[in-house]
Write a protein that holds these residues in place. Structure first.
Motif, PDB file in Angstrom:
ATOM      1  N   ALA A  90      17.172  -6.741 -20.492  1.00 53.24           N
ATOM      2  CA  ALA A  90      17.452  -5.452 -19.847  1.00 53.24           C
ATOM      3  C   ALA A  90      18.667  -5.522 -18.938  1.00 53.24           C
ATOM      4  CB  ALA A  90      16.236  -4.988 -19.056  1.00 53.24           C
ATOM      5  N   ALA A  91      18.944  -6.690 -18.377  1.00 50.89           N
ATOM      6  CA  ALA A  91      20.076  -6.843 -17.464  1.00 50.89           C
ATOM      7  C   ALA A  91      21.347  -7.295 -18.181  1.00 50.89           C
ATOM      8  CB  ALA A  91      19.733  -7.844 -16.364  1.00 50.89           C
ATOM      9  N   GLN A  92      21.218  -7.786 -19.405  1.00 47.55           N
ATOM     10  CA  GLN A  92      22.385  -8.283 -20.125  1.00 47.55           C
ATOM     11  C   GLN A  92      23.419  -7.185 -20.359  1.00 47.55           C
ATOM     12  OE1 GLN A  92      20.791 -10.153 -23.639  1.00 47.55           O
ATOM     13  NE2 GLN A  92      19.879 -11.828 -22.444  1.00 47.55           N
ATOM     14  N   ALA A  93      22.984  -5.997 -20.658  1.00 44.52           N
ATOM     15  CA  ALA A  93      23.907  -4.892 -20.917  1.00 44.52           C
ATOM     16  C   ALA A  93      24.653  -4.455 -19.660  1.00 44.52           C
ATOM     17  CB  ALA A  93      23.156  -3.708 -21.515  1.00 44.52           C
ATOM     18  N   ARG A  94      24.170  -4.865 -18.512  1.00 46.22           N
ATOM     19  CA  ARG A  94      24.811  -4.489 -17.243  1.00 46.22           C
ATOM     20  C   ARG A  94      25.736  -5.598 -16.735  1.00 46.22           C
ATOM     21  NH1 ARG A  94      19.317  -3.117 -14.954  1.00 46.22           N
ATOM     22  NH2 ARG A  94      19.982  -4.548 -13.349  1.00 46.22           N
ATOM     23  N   ASP A  95      26.056  -6.573 -17.576  1.00 48.41           N
ATOM     24  CA  ASP A  95      26.971  -7.671 -17.251  1.00 48.41           C
ATOM     25  C   ASP A  95      26.499  -8.542 -16.095  1.00 48.41           C
ATOM     26  OD1 ASP A  95      28.803  -7.523 -19.298  1.00 48.41           O
ATOM     27  OD2 ASP A  95      30.159  -6.185 -18.212  1.00 48.41           O
ATOM     28  N   VAL A  96      25.185  -8.642 -15.919  1.00 45.01           N
ATOM     29  CA  VAL A  96      24.647  -9.501 -14.865  1.00 45.01           C
ATOM     30  C   VAL A  96      24.998 -10.956 -15.151  1.00 45.01           C
ATOM     31  CG1 VAL A  96      22.509 -10.329 -13.794  1.00 45.01           C
ATOM     32  CG2 VAL A  96      22.840  -7.892 -14.221  1.00 45.01           C
ATOM     33  N   ARG A 125      27.614 -12.171 -16.732  1.00 46.24           N
ATOM     34  CA  ARG A 125      29.030 -12.404 -16.426  1.00 46.24           C
ATOM     35  C   ARG A 125      29.241 -12.487 -14.918  1.00 46.24           C
ATOM     36  NH1 ARG A 125      32.802 -12.297 -19.851  1.00 46.24           N
ATOM     37  NH2 ARG A 125      31.672 -10.978 -21.303  1.00 46.24           N
TER      38      ARG A 125
END
Length: 83
Positions: free
Chosen positions: A6-12, A14
Motif C-alpha cells: 500500500a505504501a509502495q505506490a507513494r514512493d515510501v 525511495r
C-alpha cells in the motif's frame, strides 16, 4: 528494508533509501551494500536508479552460508568515489 504494498505506490521505499544513503554519506561510510531477492525486480530497478550496481556476494551478508546466495542479488554503492 521492506515497504508494504500500500505504501509502495507513494514512493515510501525511495524516500527511505534516499535517507539511508544520505545518512551513510553524513557518517562518511565509504560504501553501501545490500542484498535483495532476485524476484524483487522493482526494488532492483529503484536501487539502480540510485546508483547501485550489482556486486559479488559480500562477507557478513544475511544470506551468507545459508544456501540462499543464488536467489539473491547483491548490490553496492561507492560513496568514496563521489568525494
Amino acid at each position: 528494508m521492506y515497504v508494504r504494498p500500500a505504501a509502495q505506490a507513494r514512493d515510501v521505499g525511495r524516500a527511505l533509501l534516499t535517507r539511508l544513503v544520505q545518512d551513510a554519506r553524513t557518517e562518511r561510510y565509504p560504501s553501501v551494500r545490500l542484498g535483495t531477492a532476485r524476484s524483487m525486480t522493482a526494488a532492483q530497478a529503484m536501487y539502480r536508479t540510485a546508483g547501485f550496481v550489482e556486486a559479488p556476494p559480500f562477507e557478513g551478508s544475511e544470506v551468507e552460508n545459508t544456501g540462499l546466495e543464488p536467489l539473491t542479488v547483491f548490490m553496492h554503492l561507492d560513496l568514496a568515489a563521489e568525494a
